[in-house]
Design an enzyme around this catalytic site. Structure first.
Site, PDB file in Angstrom:
ATOM      1  CB  THR A  14      -0.947   0.036   1.213  1.00  0.00           C
ATOM      2  OG1 THR A  14      -0.194   0.217   2.419  1.00  0.00           O
ATOM      3  CG2 THR A  14      -1.766  -1.259   1.302  1.00  0.00           C
ATOM      4  N   GLY A  15       0.424   2.285  -0.682  1.00  0.00           N
ATOM      5  CA  GLY A  15       1.232   3.492  -0.797  1.00  0.00           C
ATOM      6  C   GLY A  15       2.498   3.266  -1.588  1.00  0.00           C
ATOM      7  CB  ALA A  16       3.254   0.764  -4.156  1.00  0.00           C
ATOM      8  CG  ASN A  17       1.851   6.751  -4.990  1.00  0.00           C
ATOM      9  OD1 ASN A  17       1.156   6.181  -4.142  1.00  0.00           O
ATOM     10  ND2 ASN A  17       2.063   8.055  -4.967  1.00  0.00           N
ATOM     11  CB  SER A  18       5.564   8.598  -3.275  1.00  0.00           C
ATOM     12  OG  SER A  18       4.671   8.555  -2.165  1.00  0.00           O
ATOM     13  N   GLY A  19       7.989   7.434  -1.903  1.00  0.00           N
ATOM     14  CA  GLY A  19       8.665   7.226  -0.634  1.00  0.00           C
ATOM     15  C   GLY A  19       9.113   5.805  -0.371  1.00  0.00           C
TER      16      GLY A  19
ATOM     17  CE1 TYR B 262       2.226   9.116  11.448  1.00  0.00           C
ATOM     18  CE2 TYR B 262       3.910   9.652  13.075  1.00  0.00           C
ATOM     19  CZ  TYR B 262       3.535   9.028  11.895  1.00  0.00           C
ATOM     20  OH  TYR B 262       4.455   8.306  11.179  1.00  0.00           O
TER      21      TYR B 262
END
Length: 317
Positions: free
Chosen positions: A21-26, A177
């Site tokens: 998940t969240g594989a498009n950056s960082g 957070y």
């Protein structure tokens, strides 16, 4: 474990399917690149298909033979989580590793599509629902499979406020957070305990928690940008440049947790260098509160009630 573990230490991942998940950056993009380089088929689960496709092209510039699929997933919308799970089932793929990596950090109070405080909703509840919906695939895949949930060192200052989980009475962006990141670790440990109570014929599913240390990514910039604070954005950029390690280095704990044979269910992995903010991955101890089993069970029950997702696993209590 060697103190110099890096991507070259990763076992071959050929024939394995990994969801990030969240594989498009960082860190997510760095992990995707590493998995692809080691032969895994990576499902890039991202909120923006457009940005995911751009990231996919970027990975293929480095790894021309990379096996990648983009799937739309908005963790701030449970309908999207369910749609992604249904889409994944239609792909008829095994699932060897689920990397619960995406997240938001220290943002002004916002709500998800389902009315959850956004940090708790995205970082914890979205991944709780996703894991529950994909767990049958992990259990049915032959051999050992893993769930790796990304937390943060900030979880150490977190507390679960069951009287105000969504910050409706009082909201502090850093406390919210920290709560969400503590929830990540509590969830990872409780999931592993419940998996241990399953049938002997089940697949060997291990649940592991990790944290990236301080990685220079877009995660830190989102809060200042959303609040319109140029000073905070400048300070964050300076901190990232002076203290942060690269996304590739920040991805090492996740990669170690996902692939190394020495990792056991219930482990917590982070960088072992300066103040656990950088360096090669190692097994660590998380905060005392993260090992509170009664809090973990209460959080599990609250999460299941909030998301409507139930797990066919026994309560170890």
């Amino acid at each position: 474990m060697s103190q110099s573990w890096d991507v070259s230490s990763m076992p071959d991942q050929s024939g394995k399917t990994v969801v990030v998940t969240g594989a498009n950056s960082g860190v997510g993009l760095a992990a995707t690149r590493a998995f692809a380089r080691k032969g895994a088929h990576v499902v890039m689960a991202c909120r923006s298909v457009e940005r995911a496709e751009s990231a996919k092209a970027d990975v293929r510039e480095d790894v021309p033979a990379a096996s990648l699929t983009v799937g739309e997933l908005d963790l701030a919308d449970l309908d999207s989580v369910r749609a992604f799970a249904a889409w994944f089932e239609a792909q008829d793929l095994p699932l060897h590793v689920l990397c619960n990596n995406a997240g938001v950090m220290a943002i002004p109070r916002r709500e998800t599509a389902d009315g959850f405080e956004r940090q708790f909703g995205v970082n914890h509840l979205g991944h709780f629902a996703l894991t529950g919906l994909l767990l049958p695939h992990l259990r049915e895949t032959p051999g050992e499979t893993r769930v790796v949930t990304q937390s943060s060192g900030v979880h150490e200052r977190g507390r679960i406020d069951f009287d105000d989980l969504h910050g409706e009475a009082s909201y502090d962006k850093w406390e919210a957070y920290a709560q969400s990141k503590l929830a990540n670790v509590l969830f990872a440990y409780e999931l592993d305990r419940r998996l241990g109570g399953g049938d002997a014929d089940d697949a060997d599913v291990r649940s592991v928690a990790c944290h990236p240390g301080y990685a220079d990514t877009n995660l830190q910039r989102r809060g200042p940008e959303m609040s319109g604070s140029r000073l905070r954005l400048l300070l964050m950029k300076v901190a990232n440049a002076t203290l942060g390690q690269s996304p590739a280095a920040g991805a090492l704990p996740l990669l170690y947790a996902a692939t190394d044979p020495a990792v056991d269910g219930g482990d917590y992995v982070g960088p072992g260098g300066f103040m656990n903010m950088r360096g090669h991955p190692e097994k660590q101890r998380s905060s005392d509160r993260s090992y509170d089993e009664s809090t973990a069970r209460r959080l599990w029950e609250a999460s299941s009630a909030a998301t409507g997702v139930t797990y066919s696993l026994s309560d170890p209590a």
